[in-house]
Design an enzyme around this catalytic site. Structure first.
Site, PDB file in Angstrom:
ATOM      1  N   CYS A 113      17.819  10.353 -16.525  1.00 27.70           N
ATOM      2  CA  CYS A 113      16.723  10.883 -17.341  1.00 27.70           C
ATOM      3  C   CYS A 113      15.745   9.770 -17.694  1.00 27.70           C
ATOM      4  O   CYS A 113      15.122   9.219 -16.804  1.00 27.70           O
ATOM      5  CB  CYS A 113      17.254  11.619 -18.570  1.00 27.70           C
ATOM      6  SG  CYS A 113      15.998  12.665 -19.354  1.00 27.70           S
ATOM      7  N   HIS A 148      20.168  15.650 -16.124  1.00 24.80           N
ATOM      8  CA  HIS A 148      21.350  15.150 -16.814  1.00 24.80           C
ATOM      9  C   HIS A 148      22.604  15.621 -16.095  1.00 24.80           C
ATOM     10  O   HIS A 148      23.046  16.756 -16.281  1.00 24.80           O
ATOM     11  CB  HIS A 148      21.390  15.688 -18.258  1.00 24.80           C
ATOM     12  CG  HIS A 148      20.436  15.012 -19.158  1.00 24.80           C
ATOM     13  ND1 HIS A 148      20.728  13.841 -19.819  1.00 24.80           N
ATOM     14  CD2 HIS A 148      19.162  15.341 -19.529  1.00 24.80           C
ATOM     15  CE1 HIS A 148      19.700  13.477 -20.562  1.00 24.80           C
ATOM     16  NE2 HIS A 148      18.729  14.364 -20.403  1.00 24.80           N
ATOM     17  N   GLU A 161      25.594  14.966 -16.739  1.00 23.44           N
ATOM     18  CA  GLU A 161      26.663  15.272 -17.696  1.00 23.44           C
ATOM     19  C   GLU A 161      26.446  16.615 -18.374  1.00 23.44           C
ATOM     20  O   GLU A 161      27.299  17.085 -19.126  1.00 23.44           O
ATOM     21  CB  GLU A 161      26.804  14.157 -18.748  1.00 23.44           C
ATOM     22  CG  GLU A 161      25.656  14.013 -19.738  1.00 23.44           C
ATOM     23  CD  GLU A 161      24.417  13.353 -19.156  1.00 23.44           C
ATOM     24  OE1 GLU A 161      24.419  12.982 -17.955  1.00 23.44           O
ATOM     25  OE2 GLU A 161      23.431  13.211 -19.903  1.00 23.44           O
TER      26      GLU A 161
END
Lengths: 203, 261
Positions: free
Chosen positions: A80, A185, A187
């Protein structure tokens, strides 16, 4: 061992949780001295470019990371804002210099996209190059979770490993030798996102 | 382009997952972590957790269902974020910026504020400045009174006498990143969504709208997606009680050419 750089701006917890989940050894690095304990660097980031670079310089990370990546060839993954920091500069709230590890600049969606809400937030698909190492074992056009108002523009086509459409087709991931970046992202992108981290870990 | 999101909502009361009907009847249905894992297996787009405990104590005694409950909201958020890798929103009982700090620090990607946002819109602005607009969801409960959606606060008990349209606009000005609208009338009734209201708001507001309340069968989701410009569709009970409901809803939406993940 992946070192997650803690420079005061980033969702370290989420990233560490993801790496723990896939059993990739990692540690949060809060001082440059700790960088010698890791063989890969993960640069997370949420927030503004200018402040991020200020923190990285103040903590000594900017120089240390550049040295490790360019001279010792330590692999780095910017996520990011972290991906944006790899570039030469950004126009977010003024003109700021980045780490310069990838040739190119960071631009604003406001300047090129009209009628669409900003930030670009939500699930969107990534078209990636067949050889892209971060996307190994991931099916075509995976959906990843994005939250950003600025996007990167690498000078060299060869550095771009994935693109996404939001008003314009922008570069959502980069790969230049051992330097990697993803605008989304991983995650927060479920199984495909975790695979991105698995692939970085297996390099 | 961006996909329309399908979002399960889970209500937590005193450390356990409960189902909601008309905002008043609550029945214990599960252990928070087991439920989180189930949603993970379904590869959900996002999860919204709303803590509706009134007393703010968490029952750590074992109840007759032998379901383990958790002792604090921070423990809950922390545990969920260790097993869930999609955006997580936590709401319920948020009164101050400290409450927000706590949740974000422990793993929430977004926080949802309801009554307190109405009583103190400055909190929306403060949170947006500190964490970015995208982290701040304003949750709005409403009832239709003489054909107008009217905002209610305090667990749907207090009539604010303000219309949904007006409050939504004020939230936008205050820096909210997203609006989660809940139809009190339709909550738990399984009679379909309030598509008229959702359609009007999604067309008028610049903010992404997530609509909740009334999902009864998979076609309800198709209807909302086709008839409105909603950004996300949320539901509680249907995903808890119906077999494989989430994947089935997704499949039906894809079959109907709705742009979902």
């Amino acid at each position: 061992m992946i070192g997650i750089v803690n420079y005061g701006m980033g969702n370290l917890g989420s990233v560490k949780n993801a790496l723990d989940f896939i059993e990739a050894p990692s540690r949060i690095i809060s001082e440059t001295a700790e960088l010698k304990m890791v063989d890969k660097i993960l640069l997370p980031g949420v927030g503004a470019f200018g402040m991020a670079m200020e923190n990285l310089h103040r903590l000594g990370f900017a120089e240390a990371i550049k040295d490790l990546v360019l001279n010792t060839k330590v692999p780095i993954l910017g996520v990011c804002l972290g991906m944006q920091l790899l570039f030469e500069s950004s126009i977010e709230h003024g003109c700021h210099e980045g780490l310069g590890l990838i040739k190119g600049k960071v631009n604003s969606f406001k300047d090129v996209v009209s009628g669409l809400p900003i930030p670009h937030m939500g699930w969107n698909s990534v078209e990636f190059n067949p050889g892209a190492r971060l996307f190994k074992s991931i099916g075509p056009s995976p959906n990843m979770y994005f939250v950003h108002s600025y996007f990167c523009k690498a000078d060299a086509e060869n550095d771009v490993s994935g693109t996404t459409e939001y008003g314009i087709r922008f570069q959502s991931s980069v790969e230049s030798g051992h330097i990697f970046g993803c605008q989304f992202h991983p995650e927060k992108s479920q199984k495909d996102g975790l695979m991105i981290y698995k692939n970085f870990n297996s390099l | 382009m961006l996909k329309t999101r399908l979002i399960p909502v889970l209500y937590i009361k005193n450390g356990l997952i409960v189902r909601s009907e008309g905002f008043s009847y609550h029945q214990n249905i599960g252990n928070i972590i087991n439920e989180a894992k189930r949603y993970n297996d379904w590869d959900v787009d996002e999860l919204i957790y709303i803590d509706i405990s009134r007393e703010k104590y968490y029952d750590i005694r074992r109840d007759d269902h032998k379901i383990k409950s958790y002792s604090s909201i921070t423990e809950i958020i922390e545990r969920i974020s260790k097993v869930c890798f999609m955006p997580l929103t936590f709401g319920g009982g948020i009164k101050t910026i400290d409450d927000i700090d706590l949740r974000i620090r422990n793993g929430a990607d977004k926080v949802s504020i309801n009554t307190q946002a109405f009583e103190n819109p400055g909190l929306i602005r403060e949170a947006a400045l500190k964490y970015g607009n995208q982290c701040v969801v304003v949750s709005i409960d409403y009832k239709i009174i003489e054909n107008v959606p009217v905002v209610f606060t305090h667990f749907g008990q207090q009539n604010t006498n303000m219309t949904l349209w007006e409050w939504a606009e004020r939230c936008e000005d205050a820096g909210a990143g997203e609006l989660l609208i809940n139809s009190i009338d339709r909550d738990g009734k399984a009679n379909g969504f309030d598509t008229d209201t959702i359609k009007k708001l999604s067309e008028e507001s610049k903010l992404p709208i997530v609509a909740c309340g009334g999902a009864g069968d998979p076609y309800d989701f198709v209807d909302v997606a086709q008839e409105t410009r909603v950004s996300g569709i949320a539901a509680g009970n249907i995903f808890h009680f119906t077999e494989r409901s989430y994947p089935r809803v997704k499949e039906l939406m894809k079959k109907n050419k709705i742009n979902v993940r």
